[in-house]
Write an enzyme that holds these catalytic residues in place. Sequence first.
Site, PDB file in Angstrom:
ATOM      1  N   GLU A   1      50.870  26.881  30.353  1.00 25.41           N
ATOM      2  CA  GLU A   1      49.750  26.682  31.273  1.00 25.41           C
ATOM      3  C   GLU A   1      50.177  25.826  32.458  1.00 25.41           C
ATOM      4  O   GLU A   1      49.910  26.153  33.615  1.00 25.41           O
ATOM      5  CB  GLU A   1      48.582  26.022  30.538  1.00 25.41           C
ATOM      6  CG  GLU A   1      47.441  25.614  31.444  1.00 25.41           C
ATOM      7  CD  GLU A   1      46.799  26.806  32.122  1.00 25.41           C
ATOM      8  OE1 GLU A   1      46.621  26.757  33.354  1.00 25.41           O
ATOM      9  OE2 GLU A   1      46.509  27.785  31.432  1.00 25.41           O
TER      10      GLU A   1
ATOM     11  N   ASP B   1      50.413  26.971  36.438  1.00 25.84           N
ATOM     12  CA  ASP B   1      49.665  26.288  37.500  1.00 25.84           C
ATOM     13  C   ASP B   1      50.593  25.790  38.602  1.00 25.84           C
ATOM     14  O   ASP B   1      50.327  25.991  39.794  1.00 25.84           O
ATOM     15  CB  ASP B   1      48.885  25.107  36.915  1.00 25.84           C
ATOM     16  CG  ASP B   1      47.699  25.548  36.071  1.00 25.84           C
ATOM     17  OD1 ASP B   1      47.314  26.718  36.162  1.00 25.84           O
ATOM     18  OD2 ASP B   1      47.166  24.716  35.308  1.00 25.84           O
TER      19      ASP B   1
ATOM     20  N   SER C   1      43.047  31.156  34.056  1.00 24.51           N
ATOM     21  CA  SER C   1      44.025  30.127  34.401  1.00 24.51           C
ATOM     22  C   SER C   1      44.894  30.570  35.565  1.00 24.51           C
ATOM     23  O   SER C   1      45.420  29.734  36.293  1.00 24.51           O
ATOM     24  CB  SER C   1      44.942  29.839  33.208  1.00 24.51           C
ATOM     25  OG  SER C   1      44.326  29.002  32.289  1.00 24.51           O
TER      26      SER C   1
ATOM     27  N   ASP D   1      34.463  42.104  48.187  1.00 24.38           N
ATOM     28  CA  ASP D   1      33.453  42.311  47.152  1.00 24.38           C
ATOM     29  C   ASP D   1      34.013  43.201  46.048  1.00 24.38           C
ATOM     30  O   ASP D   1      34.536  44.282  46.307  1.00 24.38           O
ATOM     31  CB  ASP D   1      32.213  42.949  47.771  1.00 24.38           C
ATOM     32  CG  ASP D   1      31.010  42.926  46.835  1.00 24.38           C
ATOM     33  OD1 ASP D   1      31.100  42.254  45.790  1.00 24.38           O
ATOM     34  OD2 ASP D   1      29.996  43.567  47.162  1.00 24.38           O
ATOM     35  N   ILE D   2      33.913  42.752  44.796  1.00 21.24           N
ATOM     36  CA  ILE D   2      34.393  43.524  43.647  1.00 21.24           C
ATOM     37  C   ILE D   2      33.189  44.192  42.996  1.00 21.24           C
ATOM     38  O   ILE D   2      32.233  43.508  42.607  1.00 21.24           O
ATOM     39  CB  ILE D   2      35.115  42.618  42.633  1.00 21.24           C
ATOM     40  CG1 ILE D   2      36.164  41.749  43.338  1.00 21.24           C
ATOM     41  CG2 ILE D   2      35.746  43.458  41.528  1.00 21.24           C
ATOM     42  CD1 ILE D   2      37.205  42.516  44.112  1.00 21.24           C
TER      43      ILE D   2
ATOM     44  N   GLY E   1      27.658  42.797  46.137  1.00 21.34           N
ATOM     45  CA  GLY E   1      27.134  41.447  46.269  1.00 21.34           C
ATOM     46  C   GLY E   1      27.595  40.563  45.132  1.00 21.34           C
ATOM     47  O   GLY E   1      28.515  40.894  44.377  1.00 21.34           O
TER      48      GLY E   1
ATOM     49  N   ASP F   1      27.930  38.756  41.595  1.00 22.65           N
ATOM     50  CA  ASP F   1      27.678  39.133  40.201  1.00 22.65           C
ATOM     51  C   ASP F   1      28.323  38.104  39.276  1.00 22.65           C
ATOM     52  O   ASP F   1      29.242  37.386  39.685  1.00 22.65           O
ATOM     53  CB  ASP F   1      28.224  40.534  39.906  1.00 22.65           C
ATOM     54  CG  ASP F   1      29.702  40.673  40.221  1.00 22.65           C
ATOM     55  OD1 ASP F   1      30.521  40.084  39.494  1.00 22.65           O
ATOM     56  OD2 ASP F   1      30.041  41.360  41.214  1.00 22.65           O
TER      57      ASP F   1
END
Length: 601
Positions: free
Chosen positions: A299, A303, A517, A559-560, A578, A580
């Site tokens: 992790e 990062d 992550s 927008d997905i 829009g 979600d």
Amino acid sequence: MRLVSLLGLPFAAALVGAASFKDCQHKVKESIHGPPRGWYKHAPAPKHHMLELKIALPQPKFPELEQHLWEVSDPSHTRYGAHLSKEETDALMAPHPETLDIVSEWLASHGLAEEDLIRSSANDWVTIHVPVGLAEDMLNTTYHVYKDSKTGESMVRTTSYSLPEILHEHVDLIQPTTMFARFKAFKSSLHWTDLAQPPVSNSPNGTITGPAGNQVDASCNNTVTISCLKQLYNSVGYNTSATNGNQLGLTGYLEQYANNMDLQQFYQLENPSAYGSNYTFVSINGGLNNQSYADAGIEADLDTQFGFGLTWPTPGTFYSTGGEPPFTPDMLSPTDTNEPYSYWLDYVLSQDTLPQTISTSYGDDEQTVPYTYATRVCAGMAALGARGVSVMFSSGDGGVGDGDANPATQECYSNDGRNVTKFLPAFPASCPYVTAVGATINIPETAVFFSGGGFSDYFLRPSYQDAAVSEYLAKLAPGTYEGLYNPYGRAYPDVAAQGYNFLVVYQGNTTYVAGTSCSSPTFASFVSMLNDARISNGKTPLGFLNPFLYSSGYAALNDITEGNNPGCGTEGFNATVGWDPVTGSGTPDFEKLMALVLSMP
């Protein structure tokens, strides 16, 4: 009659206070129905086991601090960008002097002198180290060792504690008492062969048209690199400054160590210009900087490699915060502490200068964090926003479920004794003062199945997202998931970014990782670039992003509209036109965002 302050008085004088508190009736301050599902009472806690108790004192001026936050974060307000200083936020978080006096008197009555206390910068937290036996006397409770039936891990906790009635208005909470939060990294390995969504096939000519109309390497559908993200999110031609004062901060917990050899190998592979560069390491609460290959954290590697790799040469800071709740009771380990957000907040809020952008990829189910504790941690996030820091959190890896990335094995039950099936929001993603980041996959982008999202059971929907969330809820068929979520709660995520097939270097080898992550440090990196552009143009950093994102920033996002986040035996919510609760308002288009933020005051 108010007790006389004992601050600075000889110990003998404390006897007056001691007698007064012993005569005062105890009243339950906080209780829970029982431990979370899977935890059971194992044995009485050893009386000599040491606890680090953190006492939160009320912040009577917090509404004023929150008002500052709304004003300095709203691009249409005349005070936009007029962020507060450390001294100003400290003053707005400080307890009333009477509270400091009475709590000090109570602690003195149990033999705790001023030199035994650790106070936060704003004096709103007091930390003490006491044996279980003394804590039980102070809190009129009994601690037990609780075990997790799945992992065998243990915590010393109680399900109820009491305080003298006179203290109730002067203490918000004391932990660890009733908190069973597990606190996990929002990452997932790529070994879900039965669940993984197959990548899109490469296009014949080796490129794919991205959402900005530019060409993206087709290989990015199988392997996500720094180059892929810069292409996809339209920042290929932008170069950050190393000297304008802009910084990026990343957090590490749970003995996740960022390995510097892995980082340099990653730079050679994905950003050769950054090879040889380093970041600032900050230890909090005993956080270590273990550079053994065997102890490298995937992790922390993820990062730092993508966060610092995307933003180089922007200076970076990695915060390593020690402390995690589980311990082995047979060993009487002294590491049974609070979940570590409060330690990190204590530290960063005490600093005069902070990175303008900070990303965190950790969290837990909201219901395992007591409401009182969640609201206090969330208030600390508000203080960071008021000081001009953009704070990003991963939205979680369990869709609408409990953080288990496998929807088939999720256990979605309420923790109130009723054990009813319900969606389980994540915290701190559910805090209305942070920007929560969901995850996408492939090009064209769709929501990835594990992208955490939903509605808080603790925090009401903030006004900045009223219009967007109401519009989404109006699209749902009547009765959809009725009773499984709180339609009036703070909705999340706010935004999204790629979260699958990230190529990292881990313990000297390349490997793939996935999870929100990946998404949070990615989105934060592009925010850091935006802050770089504003600072280089003589403007203030963006600070708390959400009022901007929901008022105008959404127009500069991709927008997905496809995908969903299953969990709890359901298909979860759908991505749609829009906002979600799977991908928020979408993924970044850096050039559009930069034009927008440079046009603002």
